[in-house]
Structure formats: structure tokens, C-alpha cells
Enzyme design. Structure first.
Site, PDB file in Angstrom:
ATOM      1  N   VAL A 126      51.401  43.098  36.279  1.00 47.56           N
ATOM      2  CA  VAL A 126      50.980  42.361  37.476  1.00 47.56           C
ATOM      3  C   VAL A 126      50.695  43.326  38.621  1.00 47.56           C
ATOM      4  O   VAL A 126      49.653  43.284  39.246  1.00 47.56           O
ATOM      5  CB  VAL A 126      52.008  41.266  37.872  1.00 47.56           C
ATOM      6  CG1 VAL A 126      53.382  41.813  38.194  1.00 47.56           C
ATOM      7  CG2 VAL A 126      51.488  40.458  39.051  1.00 47.56           C
ATOM      8  N   ASP A 127      51.630  44.243  38.883  1.00 51.51           N
ATOM      9  CA  ASP A 127      51.464  45.263  39.915  1.00 51.51           C
ATOM     10  C   ASP A 127      52.132  46.529  39.412  1.00 51.51           C
ATOM     11  O   ASP A 127      53.343  46.693  39.570  1.00 51.51           O
ATOM     12  CB  ASP A 127      52.109  44.786  41.227  1.00 51.51           C
ATOM     13  CG  ASP A 127      52.075  45.838  42.338  1.00 51.51           C
ATOM     14  OD1 ASP A 127      51.402  46.865  42.162  1.00 51.51           O
ATOM     15  OD2 ASP A 127      52.742  45.629  43.367  1.00 51.51           O
ATOM     16  N   PRO A 128      51.379  47.385  38.721  1.00 52.35           N
ATOM     17  CA  PRO A 128      49.919  47.374  38.591  1.00 52.35           C
ATOM     18  C   PRO A 128      49.424  46.477  37.453  1.00 52.35           C
ATOM     19  O   PRO A 128      50.141  46.250  36.480  1.00 52.35           O
ATOM     20  CB  PRO A 128      49.601  48.838  38.272  1.00 52.35           C
ATOM     21  CG  PRO A 128      50.782  49.294  37.469  1.00 52.35           C
ATOM     22  CD  PRO A 128      51.972  48.594  38.086  1.00 52.35           C
ATOM     23  N   ASP A 131      46.689  42.947  39.962  1.00 53.30           N
ATOM     24  CA  ASP A 131      46.215  43.403  41.284  1.00 53.30           C
ATOM     25  C   ASP A 131      44.937  44.221  41.152  1.00 53.30           C
ATOM     26  O   ASP A 131      43.964  44.017  41.886  1.00 53.30           O
ATOM     27  CB  ASP A 131      47.308  44.182  42.020  1.00 53.30           C
ATOM     28  CG  ASP A 131      47.806  45.417  41.287  1.00 53.30           C
ATOM     29  OD1 ASP A 131      47.555  45.564  40.068  1.00 53.30           O
ATOM     30  OD2 ASP A 131      48.477  46.259  41.934  1.00 53.30           O
TER      31      ASP A 131
END
Length: 448
Positions: A126-128, A131
Site C-alpha cells: 500500500v505504501d509503497p 500510493d
């Protein structure tokens, strides 16, 4: 349909959703490898498409044998071991997927991976991960229409759902509390008005500011490590303001600032916290930390306020938080050599997710755009995901499922770019955005 053989390394919290997604396909056969066989067996859960093995990723010969038997390796082990996995994959011409940032040791295999004709795909959680996908999507759309991205602010937070944010931090731990607290000591670098700004970790919480996403949430955000390479990584050299940051609920930064001032994020060993030292109460530890000769609560409170320089409007809430943690009490601490780990032991006692509670992940990009005619526009991409009480967390799902879908696209021949990659161009981001949308994971885009 040809069977696809996957070597799945690791057993962390994202493993479950990642495996569940892969097992939706009857042609995927997965060897789950963990250091302890019983952990691998528990993950396999006697599923007919799985096999559990014991493997030590530090043992190159063991790794070599298993990599050779499979088409693709998913590496969810600590990032420091990924380079060993990639080396074996290059040797046997096998693909690799990780959710980790590309380290220099991993990047060093780029040409070798290209020569071997393999895809080593990283930074896809998700992050990274998510995003990157939606950053690249908007950036390329704007560039294609002749516009410039003059500002890019991106904040992400893994948090308890609002109804479960019932403690002084507004935070709960689904992984190591030590890792969370150590991240608060990291220095930060970002772009502001075309210049690089550096903030030492000791001041990080002092530059936190309100982040407005939805009226229902009171967030604060602060920069996360080094954002400066992203003008190059995202191909936006024109960008004057760029921050990739962390979201927390309002009040978290000031509470942490007080803990830092009191020395509770210090991992220097102290004699009185040695496991072999005589038992010691939290109030005694606090007295030592703030230089108080008295352990009377009123005296301790005065000493804490003075030592941490707590503003009058914050005093009641922060002192109440310390009291809730037991730091003003006669309760014996878990003696863990130093103040940081001693605090972590108490946080893990008090701030775990309880049965039936859920987490959430909030992610937003804000793009400041300047068009060729000098007109300006602001766009956002926003994602909000909730965990399932008693089921998978939002964080595990939004990391594990993108990883699994990336692996599937590679195995199905729908993602063929070679080398050591991250999702930084639309030829790879586009298929991932589409595939994730099919399973309900997406960001909502708007012009504001």
C-alpha cells in the site's frame, strides 16, 4: 491450463491475505517456506494447493534448491534478505515479487535480471505500492495534457478505526511497537518552495500539522524519511513542494514529543533497567527520567511539565495519558535494558487490538497542477480501507493482495517488463490499477 509453482517465503501479518488471493486460482501451487515448519504448516492449513517446508533464507544452498523448483518467488521475509533471494532467482531465471523498497543491494541485480529475462517486482503493497500507482496515473495524465505538477503532498496512515482509537495515542500496534517508535526518530527531508528542507528526528513531531481529508477525521501528518528522490522517481522535476508523510490522529505528535523530551525513546542501556536489577516501579523510572528527587505524583507531574516543556493547553491530556499508561504508578516495569524497550513492553501490554476491533488505512495524494495557460487546479486521489473484525486487517489486505495480484500478472504473462522494478510507469501501473479495482481496492479521484 499449465500449473504455476510459487515459492512463498515468510509468515508475517500480510501472508494470509496474499495466500488467500493466490489460492483463488486452481492452477497456482504454493510452497510455503518458513524457518519453523509448524508456522508454514499453520499457514498452509492443509489446503490441497499448498506444501509446507522449513527453509532458512540465510542458507544459500537451501534457498538455491527451492528457488530452482519454482516459477516465481514471493519474498515477504525481512528486506535485508531479499538480495540473497534475487541472486538465486537470477541464477535459475525465476521471477521475484516483494513489497519492500528497492535497496541498493537489490538494485545491483537490475542488469543481471534483465540478462536472465526475469521480472523482480518490488514496492507493491500500500505504501509503497498503491500510493505509487495513483501518483503515476495522475502525473502522466497531467503531463500528457501539457500541465505541470508543482505540488505533491501524499500522506498515509495505518490506524485503529475511529471507534477503536480509545487510548492517548489514538494508535494500536499490529506489529512491533519498537519499529513504530524508532521510525519517530528518523530524520526527514522534503521539498518546500523549490528548496530541500531537512528536519532532524528530534524535531520531527514539532513540524506535524493538521491534514484535512474528510470532515469526520482529525488527522495530523509529518514527513516520512527522505521524500527528495521522488521528483526524479515520479518524473516531476518541476515540483516545488513534495512531501510523502505519515498520518496519525490529532494529539499523537504532542504526546510523542513529551515522551522524547523525557528520554523514553532512548535505547542507551541503563543499570536500573537491566533484567537482573531489582524490581523498579514506573514512578521511580519517571523520577529518574525527569530528574525529580520526589516520587509524589504532584511533584512528578510538575517535573514532567517542566522537563518536557508542555504547553498549558496540552498538560491535562498528556498527563492523563501518562497516568493511563501507568507511568505515574507503583506498577513494576518490564525491565528491558533501556527506556525505549521498557516503554515498548508497556505499550504492547496496553495498546494491542482487542477481539472484534478493526483497523483502517487512510491514503491521500494532493496534486497542485499548473496548466499551460497558467491556470491552476487541485486534484486528489483518496483511499480509505477498513479491516474486518475477527478477520484480515486493512493493512494486511492492502499490502498482501497487491503483492499477490502482481505475482499473478507476471505468471500469466500480462506483465513482461524485465529487471529490478517498482511501479513507476503506466505500462505496469495500468494493469495493476485495473486488477486491484476488480477486487475492490482502489482510490477515488477528484478535482477540488
Amino acid at each position: 491450463m499449465t500449473n504455476k509453482n510459487i515459492l512463498f517465503l515468510g509468515s508475517g501479518f500480510v501472508a494470509g491475505p496474499c495466500l488467500d488471493q493466490l489460492l483463488k486460482r486452481s492452477d497456482n501451487f504454493i510452497t510455503i517456506g518458513c524457518r519453523r515448519l509448524e508456522v508454514a504448516k499453520k499457514l498452509a492449513n492443509n489446503h490441497p494447493q499448498t506444501n509446507a517446508i522449513s527453509i532458512d533464507a540465510c542458507n544459500e544452498s537451501e534457498l538455491d534448491v527451492q528457488v530452482a523448483k519454482h516459477d516465481l518467488i514471493i519474498s515477504l521475509i525481512p528486506y535485508t534478505h531479499h538480495a540473497k533471494v534475487i541472486a538465486a532467482a537470477v541464477k535459475h531465471k525465476k521471477h521475484v515479487v516483494t513489497t519492500s523498497y528497492i535497496s541498493p543491494a537489490m538494485q545491483a541485480f537490475d542488469q543481471a535480471a534483465k540478462d536472465a529475462g526475469i521480472t523482480v517486482f518490488n514496492e507493491i503493497g500500500v505504501d509503497p505500492g498503491i500510493d505509487h500507482l495513483y501518483a503515476i496515473k495522475t502525473i502522466e495524465e497531467v503531463h500528457e495534457k501539457g500541465g505541470k505538477i508543482v505540488g505533491f503532498l501524499s500522506y498515509c496512515g495505518g490506524l485503529p478505526a475511529p471507534e477503536d482509537s480509545n487510548n492517548p495515542f489514538g494508535y494500536k500496534f499490529s506489529w512491533s511497537s519498537r519499529g513504530v517508535l524508532l521510525a519517530l526518530r528518523n530524520d526527514a527531508k522534503f521539498w518546500q518552495d523549490g528548496k530541500i528542507v531537512e528536519c532532524p528526528g528530534s524535531r520531527l513531531m514539532s513540524i506535524a500539522k493538521p491534514i484535512y481529508i474528510y470532515p469526520a477525521f482529525a488527522f495530523e501528518g509529518y514527513p516520512n524519511r527522505d521524500s527528495t528522490p521522488y521528483t526524479e522517481r515520479y518524473n516531476i522535476p518541476e515540483c516545488r513542494d513534495l512531501i510523502r508523510g505519515t498520518l496519525r490522529y490529532q494529539g499523537f505528535p504532542k504526546f510523542v514529543t513529551a515522551l522524547v523530551a523525557l528520554g523514553f525513546l532512548d535505547d542507551t542501556p541503563v543499570d536500573y533497567l537491566a533484567p537482573s536489577a531489582k524490581p523498579i516501579a514506573w514512578k521511580t523510572v519517571l523520577a529518574k527520567a525527569c530528574g525529580s528527587s520526589s516520587e509524589n505524583e504532584a511533584d512528578l507531574i510538575k517535573a514532567v511539565i517542566a522537563k518536557a516543556n508542555i504547553a498549558p493547553e496540552d498538560q491535562r491530556r498528556i498527563i492523563s495519558g501518562l497516568r493511563w499508561l501507568g507511568i505515574l504508578s507503583s506498577t513494576h516495569v518490564h525491565q528491558k535494558e533501556n527506556l525505549l524497550d521498557t516503554l515498548c513492553a508497556t505499550l504492547e501490554d496496553k495498546m494491542q487490538y482487542e477481539e472484534g476491533e478493526r483497523d483502517m488505512v487512510m491514503l491521500q495524494h494532493k496534486f497542485e497542477i499548473e496548466w499551460a495557460d497558467k491556470s491552476k487546479e487541485t486534484r486528489t486521489s483518496t483511499g480509505l480501507w477498513f479491516g474486518k473484525p475477527g478477520g484480515d486487517s486493512a493493512m494486511a489486505t492492502t499490502v498482501g493482495v497487491p503483492c499477490a495480484i502482481t505475482a499473478q500478472l507476471i505468471l500469466d504473462g500480462k506483465m513482461t517488463k524485465k529487471g529490478v522494478l517498482a511501479p513507476m510507469t503506466m505500462d505496469v501501473c495500468g494493469p495493476l490499477i485495473d486488477a486491484l479495482k476488480e477486487v475492490g481496492i482502489y482510490m477515488t479521484e477528484a478535482i477540488v
